[in-house]
Design a protein around this motif. Structure first.
Motif, PDB file in Angstrom:
ATOM      1  N   ARG A 141       0.781  -1.312  -0.005  1.00 20.12           N
ATOM      2  CA  ARG A 141       0.041   0.053  -0.211  1.00 20.12           C
ATOM      3  C   ARG A 141       0.836   1.307  -0.148  1.00 20.12           C
ATOM      4  O   ARG A 141       1.796   1.455   0.695  1.00 20.12           O
ATOM      5  CB  ARG A 141      -0.752   0.036   1.300  1.00 20.12           C
ATOM      6  N   ALA A 142       0.615   2.070  -0.960  1.00 22.57           N
ATOM      7  CA  ALA A 142       1.595   3.294  -1.042  1.00 22.57           C
ATOM      8  C   ALA A 142       1.047   4.468   0.014  1.00 22.57           C
ATOM      9  O   ALA A 142      -0.181   4.506   0.343  1.00 22.57           O
ATOM     10  CB  ALA A 142       1.479   4.055  -2.547  1.00 22.57           C
ATOM     11  N   GLU A 143       1.858   4.918   0.687  1.00 24.35           N
ATOM     12  CA  GLU A 143       1.798   6.058   1.515  1.00 24.35           C
ATOM     13  C   GLU A 143       1.987   7.543   0.703  1.00 24.35           C
ATOM     14  O   GLU A 143       2.187   7.275  -0.306  1.00 24.35           O
ATOM     15  CB  GLU A 143       2.847   6.039   2.635  1.00 24.35           C
ATOM     16  N   GLU A 144       1.378   8.628   1.675  1.00 23.04           N
ATOM     17  CA  GLU A 144       1.746   9.773   0.772  1.00 23.04           C
ATOM     18  C   GLU A 144       2.923  10.055   0.403  1.00 23.04           C
ATOM     19  O   GLU A 144       3.408  10.524  -0.880  1.00 23.04           O
ATOM     20  CB  GLU A 144       1.285  10.553   1.751  1.00 23.04           C
ATOM     21  N   SER A 145       4.056   9.383   1.080  1.00 20.56           N
ATOM     22  CA  SER A 145       5.611   9.645   0.902  1.00 20.56           C
ATOM     23  C   SER A 145       5.980   8.918  -0.610  1.00 20.56           C
ATOM     24  O   SER A 145       6.625   9.406  -1.246  1.00 20.56           O
ATOM     25  CB  SER A 145       6.447   9.473   1.866  1.00 20.56           C
ATOM     26  N   ASP A 146       5.400   7.865  -0.687  1.00 23.47           N
ATOM     27  CA  ASP A 146       5.656   6.885  -1.875  1.00 23.47           C
ATOM     28  C   ASP A 146       5.201   7.650  -3.134  1.00 23.47           C
ATOM     29  O   ASP A 146       5.705   7.617  -4.012  1.00 23.47           O
ATOM     30  CB  ASP A 146       4.850   5.679  -1.654  1.00 23.47           C
TER      31      ASP A 146
END
Length: 491
Positions: free
Chosen positions: A53-58
């Motif tokens: 799951r991608a985070e905002e930083s990713d």
């Protein structure tokens, strides 16, 4: 209707070998927080695995990578871009059987259909690779001392969001046109069907696509879409999905004056005229109706049949439904698999119950199949009143509601009496009637005497609330370009 039983171990063993993850700046990785989504096998309801799951930083890193990659890819010659894309085409065709198997497992469509989807998207990419060499500008005659020209350039970084129903087709429409046009992109694909799109990204990688041109993430729909829209790097948003979500995203993008491509839902009417062959019409409509268990935005979903042939048409629709083999998408001979998730089953059940409550008759199906897996019987409803929910809400599943008509003008008016206008179909033996249908239907995709969907070479898209812009064909690549007018005083 024949029903087969799913094979648990084969699907799990095959899927365990799939590459899954975020693809950012030319490398595979997990999300920054180590979180993931479970992937559910719709045929068995078992957990197949997890995808990052991608985070905002990713997502921020993916956008930064796309921004860095864009200038060099923009300036890469059309010939070099085409070379890399054609190498990707060759890899996709070589890997079609294994990619198709992953798609059948995670999305539920029959294996044969899944493999053909991969083959079709390789054709989409091949066509776009050719089109990148045809992005001509023009010279406009003017005063003798002034040169006036028009040129096309890639728009820049693209933010793309795609759904689950065509795990290869939906992502490739965005990726092929954007990359061929010279753009870089960040694409948010569905976490329900990640292995297919990961395999597409790997093919681009193996073909030598420069790092950062293509970035793939998985995340929660709204938060990821909002970040892509709001990011200063993105110059265009390309979305495929539902009308309500599309409206919300288009409004958000409009607030930033960012152009959008919106391929949204529909509720495709089928008008079967009095002079049509009811058996042939039913067979061709059935082929489209039951494809992907009706989970297709252009699926025929409202049937208006002339009263003189409605009984013959309905009887043949029932025979075609009876001939389907429903079950494990990996098994040879299966022609319809499960729905994607439990919500789809609940939605279809609700629409059937509502139609019956309004006076419709279940001519075939109308029930869930089995105790495990998201299977629902192909369902044919007759005498469906216009106030039944299935007549104004897109079913996106295996329901064929049939109603009769006497006057063609009234049937066309009923077909157009919704805010949607994606696809529409008509059956007639008269050239004059066919022309009347073509002129009368309010839809962007029309087919006469069949229910054909999208093709690579021609534009697809809707009118009214079914979308903005076009995908496929020259228009599909043009959508990722900006137009520059240059006036040059020579002396």
């Amino acid at each position: 209707m024949t029903i087969t039983s799913p094979t648990l171990s084969e699907a799990a063993d095959t899927y365990a070998k799939a590459r899954l993850g975020l693809y950012i700046d030319g490398a595979w990785r997990d999300g920054a927080a180590g979180r993931s989504f479970d992937i559910i096998n719709p045929a068995t309801e078992e957990v197949l695995g997890q995808v990052a799951r991608a985070e905002e930083s990713d997502i921020a890193e993916a956008l930064a990578a796309a921004e860095r990659a864009f200038p060099a890819w923009r300036d890469t010659s059309a010939f070099e871009r085409a070379r890399i894309l054609n190498k990707t085409v060759a890899l996709l065709r070589e890997r079609a059987p294994e990619i198709g198997r992953l798609m059948a497992i995670e999305q539920g469509k029959p294996l044969k259909d899944a493999v053909m989807e991969v083959v079709r998207v390789s054709g989409t990419l091949e066509w776009c690779a050719q089109e990148t060499r045809r992005l001509y500008g023009r010279i406009i005659p003017t005063d003798v001392d002034t040169s006036l020209t028009v040129r096309y350039e890639p728009v820049g970084v693209v933010g793309a969001i795609v759904p689950w129903n065509f795990p290869a087709g939906s992502p490739m429409r965005k990726m092929s046109a954007a990359i061929a046009a010279g753009c870089s992109l960040v694409i948010k694909a569905s976490q329900e069907v990640p292995a297919t799109v990961c395999a597409l990204a790997q093919a681009f990688h193996d073909a030598g696509l420069p790092a950062g041109v293509l970035n793939l993430v998985f995340g929660r729909g709204a938060e990821t879409a909002h970040q892509l829209i709001d990011a200063p790097q993105t110059r265009l948003i390309a979305f495929t999905g539902s009308v309500p979500v599309g409206k919300e995203l288009a409004a958000r993008a409009g607030g930033l004056m960012k152009p959008t491509i919106m391929e949204l839902g529909g509720h495709a009417p089928v008008i079967v005229c009095a002079d049509a062959d009811p058996i042939l019409a039913a067979r061709r409509a059935s082929a489209a109706k039951w494809a992907n268990a009706g989970q297709v935005c252009t699926s025929p979903s409202r049937f208006f049949v002339h009263e003189s042939i409605v009984e013959e048409f309905t009887a043949e629709m029932v025979r075609q439904a009876e001939a389907l083999t429903i079950g494990d998408p990996l098994e040879t001979g299966v022609t319809m698999g499960p729905l994607i998730n439990a919500k789809r089953v609940e939605s279809i059940s609700h629409l059937v119950d509502d139609a019956v409550a309004h006076g419709a008759t279940v001519a075939y199906g109308g029930e869930r199949i089995g105790e495990s897996g998201y299977y629902y019987a192909p369902t044919i409803l007759t005498n469906v009143p216009m106030d039944a929910e299935v007549m104004f809400e897109e079913p996106f599943g295996p329901i064929a509601p049939i109603t009769s008509f006497t006057d063609l003008d009234e049937a066309i008016a009923a077909a157009n009496d919704l805010p949607f206008g994606l696809a529409a179909y008509g059956f007639t033996e008269s050239a004059a009637t066919a022309d009347k249908l073509v002129r009368g239907f309010e839809a962007g995709i029309l087919s006469i005497n069949h229910c054909g969907g999208s093709v690579t070479e021609a534009p697809s898209g809707g009118v009214k609330e079914s979308g903005i812009g076009r995908e496929s064909g020259p228009e599909g690549v043009q959508a990722y370009l900006i137009t520059k007018r240059i006036s040059h005083k020579l002396r």
